[in-house]
Design a protein around this motif. Sequence first.
Motif, short mmCIF file in Angstrom:
data_model
loop_
_atom_site.label_atom_id
_atom_site.label_comp_id
_atom_site.label_asym_id
_atom_site.label_seq_id
_atom_site.Cartn_x
_atom_site.Cartn_y
_atom_site.Cartn_z
N LEU A 146 48.31 72.40 87.75
CA LEU A 146 47.42 72.76 88.85
C LEU A 146 45.95 72.60 88.44
CD1 LEU A 146 46.97 73.90 91.67
CD2 LEU A 146 47.12 76.19 90.69
N LYS A 149 45.01 69.08 88.71
CA LYS A 149 44.78 68.70 90.10
C LYS A 149 43.41 69.13 90.58
CE LYS A 149 45.47 67.96 94.55
NZ LYS A 149 46.75 67.64 95.11
N LEU A 153 40.13 66.83 91.88
CA LEU A 153 39.58 66.90 93.23
C LEU A 153 38.06 66.74 93.25
CD1 LEU A 153 41.53 69.81 94.91
CD2 LEU A 153 41.55 67.40 95.56
N VAL A 154 37.41 67.20 92.23
CA VAL A 154 35.95 67.24 92.26
C VAL A 154 35.34 66.06 91.51
CG1 VAL A 154 35.88 69.74 92.47
CG2 VAL A 154 35.88 68.72 90.20
N ARG A 245 31.38 71.23 86.06
CA ARG A 245 32.33 72.09 86.75
C ARG A 245 33.27 72.73 85.73
NH1 ARG A 245 31.78 71.28 92.62
NH2 ARG A 245 31.40 69.07 92.98
N GLU A 265 33.77 76.95 88.78
CA GLU A 265 34.19 76.42 90.07
C GLU A 265 35.52 77.02 90.52
OE1 GLU A 265 33.10 74.80 93.14
OE2 GLU A 265 32.08 73.75 91.50
N PHE A 266 36.48 77.03 89.59
CA PHE A 266 37.82 77.52 89.91
C PHE A 266 38.30 78.51 88.85
CE2 PHE A 266 37.99 73.13 91.64
CZ PHE A 266 38.31 73.43 92.96
N ILE A 303 44.74 80.07 93.43
CA ILE A 303 43.48 79.38 93.20
C ILE A 303 42.34 80.23 93.75
CG2 ILE A 303 42.12 77.31 93.69
CD1 ILE A 303 44.84 75.94 94.41
N VAL A 305 38.29 80.55 94.35
CA VAL A 305 36.93 80.02 94.35
C VAL A 305 36.03 81.17 94.82
CG1 VAL A 305 37.59 77.63 94.77
CG2 VAL A 305 37.18 79.14 96.70
N LYS A 306 34.75 80.92 94.81
CA LYS A 306 33.80 81.95 95.23
C LYS A 306 34.17 82.55 96.58
CE LYS A 306 28.78 81.89 95.92
NZ LYS A 306 27.65 80.91 95.98
N GLU A 307 34.66 81.69 97.48
CA GLU A 307 34.81 82.11 98.87
C GLU A 307 36.08 82.92 99.15
OE1 GLU A 307 33.64 79.29 97.90
OE2 GLU A 307 31.63 79.37 98.73
N LEU A 309 37.34 85.07 96.71
CA LEU A 309 37.38 86.13 95.70
C LEU A 309 37.37 87.48 96.40
CD1 LEU A 309 37.15 86.82 92.66
CD2 LEU A 309 34.68 86.83 92.97
N LEU B 146 36.04 79.56 103.87
CA LEU B 146 36.78 78.97 102.75
C LEU B 146 37.13 77.52 103.02
CD1 LEU B 146 38.24 79.28 100.04
CD2 LEU B 146 40.23 80.10 101.29
N LYS B 149 34.19 75.43 102.29
CA LYS B 149 34.03 75.24 100.85
C LYS B 149 34.97 74.16 100.32
CE LYS B 149 33.47 76.09 96.41
NZ LYS B 149 32.75 77.24 95.90
N LEU B 153 34.10 70.46 98.53
CA LEU B 153 34.46 70.11 97.15
C LEU B 153 34.86 68.65 96.99
CD1 LEU B 153 36.58 73.15 95.96
CD2 LEU B 153 34.40 72.39 95.04
N GLU B 307 50.32 71.15 94.20
CA GLU B 307 50.76 71.60 92.88
C GLU B 307 51.08 73.09 92.79
OE1 GLU B 307 48.46 69.40 93.45
OE2 GLU B 307 49.35 67.64 92.48
#
Lengths: 311, 311
Positions: A146, A149, A153-154, A245, A265-266, A303, A305-307, A309, B146, B149, B153, B307
């Motif tokens: 993961l 992956k 993506l970035v 990142r 980032e993640f 997963i 991310v900031k959004e 959390l 989200l 976001k 990305l 994933e």
Amino acid sequence: MAQENIDKVNAIIKEHDYKRNVFASNLAFNKRFVFAVFLPKYDTIEYWRAQVQGIEKAEEEYRNFGVILEYHLYDFDSISFKEKAKEVLKSTYDGILFTPTFHKESIDFLNKCELKNVPIVMVDSNIETKVQHTYIGQDAFKSGVLAGKLISLVVKEEHQVLIVKITREIEATSVYLQRIAGFYSFFENNNNLNHFKFKEVTIKDSGEELLTIDMFATIQSVFVPNSRAYLVANFLEKNNIIGIRIIGYDLLDLNKEYLKKGMIEFLINQKPEIQGFTAIASLYKQLVLQEFVLETQYMPLEIIVKENLQM
Amino acid sequence: MAQENIDKVNAIIKEHDYKRNVFASNLAFNKRFVFAVFLPKYDTIEYWRAQVQGIEKAEEEYRNFGVILEYHLYDFDSISFKEKAKEVLKSTYDGILFTPTFHKESIDFLNKCELKNVPIVMVDSNIETKVQHTYIGQDAFKSGVLAGKLISLVVKEEHQVLIVKITREIEATSVYLQRIAGFYSFFENNNNLNHFKFKEVTIKDSGEELLTIDMFATIQSVFVPNSRAYLVANFLEKNNIIGIRIIGYDLLDLNKEYLKKGMIEFLINQKPEIQGFTAIASLYKQLVLQEFVLETQYMPLEIIVKENLQM
DNA sequence: TTGAAAGCGCTAACAC
DNA sequence: GTGTTAGCGCTTTCAA
């Protein structure tokens, strides 16, 4: 009673869909269930604090149902581990919650438990053994896949990933190695991603001072296969290096802070509170409710991310 | 008993940390708790099937504890809704699980419930009302943020996002509108992201045939603010349009399929099974255990990619 | 091996 | 308003 009659009774039970009354049963049984919680000391390790929070939540939820917990917490060294293991084995418990921090010592402990025929729930990382037990934790390899992956993506065109191993354990079975294996396997299985290059550095003993600016010279992203992502984030922040990142593991306070700042980032979360809670719940179900429980319960890979959390 | 004595007793209870024995209490109380499950028919809507799966799991878990469920499921129209609402109100229930599918009718239903003084748990979407209730579901606005976001990305320089609204409801309070609002707000609050352009199309009645190739001419990514992402994925697949990233909601079988194929990049999961389970658990805790429960429980926003999809 | 009976801790019904 | 008691459904113990 003759076997024949036992069968007859069972047939009738089944036919009438008889269910034992849990209230009456446990009231009459009038037993306390005492579980041992055999884990590293959580005041020094935030990850284990989260596990214990989940455990305490379960303790509260099941207290009324006769569940009592006794904690045996060791310092993060094998001597302390062995000491506490002895303690646990000396007492008589109805169930044991445990994580195999030290491999050899854990095997030893499990074998001794088996003789006492106590249900065991293992959290956080699993271990190969013939001793019957329930496992609740992550699938480390998959979590590495993961991570791969997410990095992919970035991506920009030419892309170099730095894998930073910051660790004090030297165990060959360690979770972070499985994560790295999974990480590489993602790129191997997606060969349209051959514009990725990888570099590894290993740093012992959480020593942030061992990071150097050179390491990050040609790097677009960083994979930290354990909870120490904040160390890298902190280093990059101090040295004003931007645009890299970072992907890491576990919602430690420091990691969360850098996630909020956008420096990480993640984060992949392995839900330690849920693990702890589920572990006690599993013992409760086995013993108090006499229910069947699954042998292996993998935590979903979350997963963050900031959004998304949660505060 | 005089108030004075009540206080004394309470003091002693507190002092000795007395806890009522749940087993004895419920055995003596010897009561069944019957809850009404008042939801859309799940055989036609996969999302509700998942909710009901969670509900059934809870039903099984709590059956031994005297919990019984009665289902009142309506077709997805307000006439059927009102019919079933009448049914629910006619019977006497200890608790009600319910989702406000139709706004006006739901307000009406809630007001009538209040008179009967029955605990209510609302799932999936909340409603503004003075009627006391527990809410278990998503934060729709945040889930839209989200989504923003996640789109940001996977960006290339010039980037145009198509927002595809495929819906049969016309309710102004609908969840998908809150999601879109959240989505836009993400880009407004990150003004370094001004290379994003947006386009919207609205399609009534799940009609995939209303999609056209033109719509996707200049598009790099698609945001589907409800569970219909699979319709877009299917259209793009059939027309051999590649390189467009889709983000959608909910782990429907079809969505999962396109996620596995790589045609959908992200799905945001609102955990319908967990919602259903939690809802029953909440009623159980309120009534059987007489515990205090939280008024609002937001589901975590779960990001699903290929994933970390659980089979 | 089987049967009878006590009692787990609480609630509700009843008598005072 | 207060005190007493039966009994919820089961497990365990003891007697037969």
